[in-house]
Design a protein around this motif. Sequence first.
Motif, PDB file in Angstrom:
ATOM      1  N   VAL A 191       0.846  -1.196   0.000  1.00 39.02           N
ATOM      2  CA  VAL A 191       0.000   0.000   0.000  1.00 39.02           C
ATOM      3  C   VAL A 191       0.877   1.240   0.000  1.00 39.02           C
ATOM      4  O   VAL A 191       1.591   1.509   0.972  1.00 39.02           O
ATOM      5  N   ALA A 192       0.840   2.009  -1.086  1.00 33.82           N
ATOM      6  CA  ALA A 192       1.596   3.256  -1.171  1.00 33.82           C
ATOM      7  C   ALA A 192       0.797   4.339  -0.451  1.00 33.82           C
ATOM      8  O   ALA A 192      -0.129   4.917  -1.011  1.00 33.82           O
ATOM      9  N   MET A 193       1.169   4.585   0.794  1.00 35.58           N
ATOM     10  CA  MET A 193       0.404   5.538   1.602  1.00 35.58           C
ATOM     11  C   MET A 193       1.226   5.960   2.809  1.00 35.58           C
ATOM     12  O   MET A 193       1.710   5.119   3.568  1.00 35.58           O
ATOM     13  N   GLY A 194       1.377   7.275   3.009  1.00 31.53           N
ATOM     14  CA  GLY A 194       2.090   7.766   4.182  1.00 31.53           C
ATOM     15  C   GLY A 194       1.144   7.970   5.344  1.00 31.53           C
ATOM     16  O   GLY A 194       0.897   9.100   5.765  1.00 31.53           O
ATOM     17  N   ASP A 195       0.603   6.908   5.859  1.00 34.01           N
ATOM     18  CA  ASP A 195      -0.416   6.969   6.917  1.00 34.01           C
ATOM     19  C   ASP A 195       0.160   6.422   8.220  1.00 34.01           C
ATOM     20  O   ASP A 195       0.955   5.475   8.195  1.00 34.01           O
ATOM     21  N   PRO A 196      -0.218   6.992   9.368  1.00 36.07           N
ATOM     22  CA  PRO A 196       0.286   6.470  10.648  1.00 36.07           C
ATOM     23  C   PRO A 196      -0.101   5.025  10.919  1.00 36.07           C
ATOM     24  O   PRO A 196       0.528   4.355  11.736  1.00 36.07           O
ATOM     25  N   GLY A 197      -1.158   4.540  10.254  1.00 37.22           N
ATOM     26  CA  GLY A 197      -1.534   3.149  10.491  1.00 37.22           C
ATOM     27  C   GLY A 197      -2.963   2.776  10.141  1.00 37.22           C
ATOM     28  O   GLY A 197      -3.200   1.833   9.371  1.00 37.22           O
ATOM     29  N   PRO A 198      -3.972   3.478  10.664  1.00 36.85           N
ATOM     30  CA  PRO A 198      -5.356   3.039  10.498  1.00 36.85           C
ATOM     31  C   PRO A 198      -5.825   2.849   9.062  1.00 36.85           C
ATOM     32  O   PRO A 198      -6.466   1.843   8.746  1.00 36.85           O
ATOM     33  N   GLU A 199      -5.534   3.808   8.179  1.00 34.05           N
ATOM     34  CA  GLU A 199      -6.017   3.705   6.798  1.00 34.05           C
ATOM     35  C   GLU A 199      -5.266   2.621   6.027  1.00 34.05           C
ATOM     36  O   GLU A 199      -5.853   1.819   5.299  1.00 34.05           O
ATOM     37  N   LYS A 200      -3.964   2.599   6.209  1.00 41.52           N
ATOM     38  CA  LYS A 200      -3.135   1.643   5.490  1.00 41.52           C
ATOM     39  C   LYS A 200      -3.461   0.204   5.883  1.00 41.52           C
ATOM     40  O   LYS A 200      -3.593  -0.684   5.039  1.00 41.52           O
ATOM     41  N   ILE A 201      -3.608  -0.031   7.189  1.00 46.35           N
ATOM     42  CA  ILE A 201      -3.853  -1.395   7.650  1.00 46.35           C
ATOM     43  C   ILE A 201      -5.237  -1.883   7.258  1.00 46.35           C
ATOM     44  O   ILE A 201      -5.463  -3.088   7.095  1.00 46.35           O
ATOM     45  N   ALA A 202      -6.187  -0.961   7.070  1.00 47.74           N
ATOM     46  CA  ALA A 202      -7.527  -1.350   6.639  1.00 47.74           C
ATOM     47  C   ALA A 202      -7.463  -2.016   5.267  1.00 47.74           C
ATOM     48  O   ALA A 202      -8.139  -3.032   5.014  1.00 47.74           O
ATOM     49  N   ILE A 203      -6.624  -1.470   4.374  1.00 50.71           N
ATOM     50  CA  ILE A 203      -6.456  -2.050   3.043  1.00 50.71           C
ATOM     51  C   ILE A 203      -5.715  -3.373   3.134  1.00 50.71           C
ATOM     52  O   ILE A 203      -6.082  -4.367   2.485  1.00 50.71           O
ATOM     53  N   GLU A 204      -4.664  -3.422   3.942  1.00 52.13           N
ATOM     54  CA  GLU A 204      -3.886  -4.657   4.091  1.00 52.13           C
ATOM     55  C   GLU A 204      -4.740  -5.782   4.649  1.00 52.13           C
ATOM     56  O   GLU A 204      -4.625  -6.935   4.210  1.00 52.13           O
ATOM     57  N   ARG A 205      -5.593  -5.469   5.612  1.00 50.04           N
ATOM     58  CA  ARG A 205      -6.429  -6.507   6.226  1.00 50.04           C
ATOM     59  C   ARG A 205      -7.465  -7.061   5.262  1.00 50.04           C
ATOM     60  O   ARG A 205      -7.653  -8.274   5.176  1.00 50.04           O
ATOM     61  N   VAL A 206      -8.144  -6.175   4.537  1.00 47.00           N
ATOM     62  CA  VAL A 206      -9.162  -6.665   3.609  1.00 47.00           C
ATOM     63  C   VAL A 206      -8.504  -7.399   2.442  1.00 47.00           C
ATOM     64  O   VAL A 206      -9.059  -8.373   1.907  1.00 47.00           O
ATOM     65  N   ALA A 207      -7.296  -6.955   2.037  1.00 47.57           N
ATOM     66  CA  ALA A 207      -6.571  -7.649   0.971  1.00 47.57           C
ATOM     67  C   ALA A 207      -6.142  -9.041   1.419  1.00 47.57           C
ATOM     68  O   ALA A 207      -6.238 -10.012   0.650  1.00 47.57           O
ATOM     69  N   ALA A 208      -5.667  -9.148   2.668  1.00 44.10           N
ATOM     70  CA  ALA A 208      -5.263 -10.454   3.206  1.00 44.10           C
ATOM     71  C   ALA A 208      -6.471 -11.370   3.365  1.00 44.10           C
ATOM     72  O   ALA A 208      -6.389 -12.584   3.120  1.00 44.10           O
ATOM     73  N   LYS A 209      -7.607 -10.806   3.769  1.00 40.47           N
ATOM     74  CA  LYS A 209      -8.837 -11.586   3.981  1.00 40.47           C
ATOM     75  C   LYS A 209      -9.291 -12.264   2.693  1.00 40.47           C
ATOM     76  O   LYS A 209      -9.707 -13.434   2.701  1.00 40.47           O
ATOM     77  N   TYR A 210      -9.204 -11.534   1.571  1.00 42.08           N
ATOM     78  CA  TYR A 210      -9.685 -12.068   0.295  1.00 42.08           C
ATOM     79  C   TYR A 210      -8.549 -12.411  -0.671  1.00 42.08           C
ATOM     80  O   TYR A 210      -8.793 -12.649  -1.856  1.00 42.08           O
ATOM     81  N   ASN A 211      -7.305 -12.410  -0.169  1.00 39.90           N
ATOM     82  CA  ASN A 211      -6.139 -12.791  -0.964  1.00 39.90           C
ATOM     83  C   ASN A 211      -6.017 -11.964  -2.246  1.00 39.90           C
ATOM     84  O   ASN A 211      -5.926 -12.483  -3.360  1.00 39.90           O
ATOM     85  N   ILE A 212      -5.996 -10.642  -2.074  1.00 37.28           N
ATOM     86  CA  ILE A 212      -5.924  -9.715  -3.205  1.00 37.28           C
ATOM     87  C   ILE A 212      -4.526  -9.088  -3.265  1.00 37.28           C
ATOM     88  O   ILE A 212      -4.097  -8.442  -2.310  1.00 37.28           O
TER      89      ILE A 212
END
Length: 386
Positions: free
Chosen positions: A305-326
Amino acid sequence: MLYIPFDIIALAQSSSGINSQTALFEFLYFIFFAVIILISFIPGIGQKAQLMFISRDVEKSVNMLENYVKDSRNIAEKLLKDKNFPDPKGFIDRVIDRFVIDPVNIEPTDIISRMKLLMRANEDTIRNMILKYDPNIDAMSRSQIEISTEVVNALNMIYKVIRHYLIMAKKLNSIMLMYQLQMVAPIYVKLAEAYAKAQKVFLQGIPVGDGLGPLVASRFLMNINDKWVPSKDTIAGTTEIEGRRVIVVKAEGPMATVGTPGEAVQNIIEKVEKEGNSVSRIITVDAALKLEGEDTGSIAEGMGVAMGDPGPEKIAIERVAAKYNIPIDAVIVKMSMEEAITEMRKEVYEAADKVVAYVKNLILERTKPGDTIVLLGVGNTAGIAQ
């Protein structure tokens, strides 16, 4: 009687004067170094002399930081006066020292949710404070005030921290602490200068370098009529590229905001999955800090995830991507810190069209007709509509 020409007498007198001056300079030069050597043998004197000279250098940086704080505060107060705020000075006094305390990390369970709560609550509090003063304020003016107060707050923090360590170094007579301050203070002055420039740019509604991601996304969204809001301050639309369904996401412009892109992508993917379909790929586009020697506007790709975020926004994408293997692709455009938060340079603007072509090629190369792709343009969308 011996006759001596006048010019020879003048030459002799001149030569004598030069020799006397040279001797005097050599004597003073000797005395100066003798004093320096003597001082070096007296315990503590040499260090105090060094401390005095270095502290003067650091004090210059602190004074520059203080001036940046005063100037940015004056700009913010003028903006509030122009918006007919009843007490501009009182409002700035409330927000200039505002802070967010990091959540407890000794017990990391659910730390992202706690961080998200604190960050969102802080943003909402500032927004509600503005709306309390002027319930009918337009979204563009509100975002300008939010950004302006953030700049004042950041500059004030930088100034106070550097000043704190300068005073501590003097109190402790710490030459090592003063040396460290001498090294880092110019870096923070440079950062403060960039923040000060950024405040003026945001108030003019001019796109900044960090708007590269939203600018790329807007290239896809501009021909889409059916747009919706998947999360706070964020907008999305669907287009088609050679049989592929592409859902494009960006912060809602032209206000100065980064939106809530992580939550938006998460909500979109969950919605697609509930409809019985699946997302085959996520592509994120963002500005990234370049290393010295790299060219502004150069493009690079990678994974994540190309994003300079402290954590909440970036991890939301990582979690949903990991959940559905994207798989998650990242496309970045490089620039300096100053270029990222000040008016968009020509090299960055021209890179946007190159990134559009680059992203289209990625989609055709790594997906097949019938697939659904989420394209996210990350960054501050000041001055960039959709």
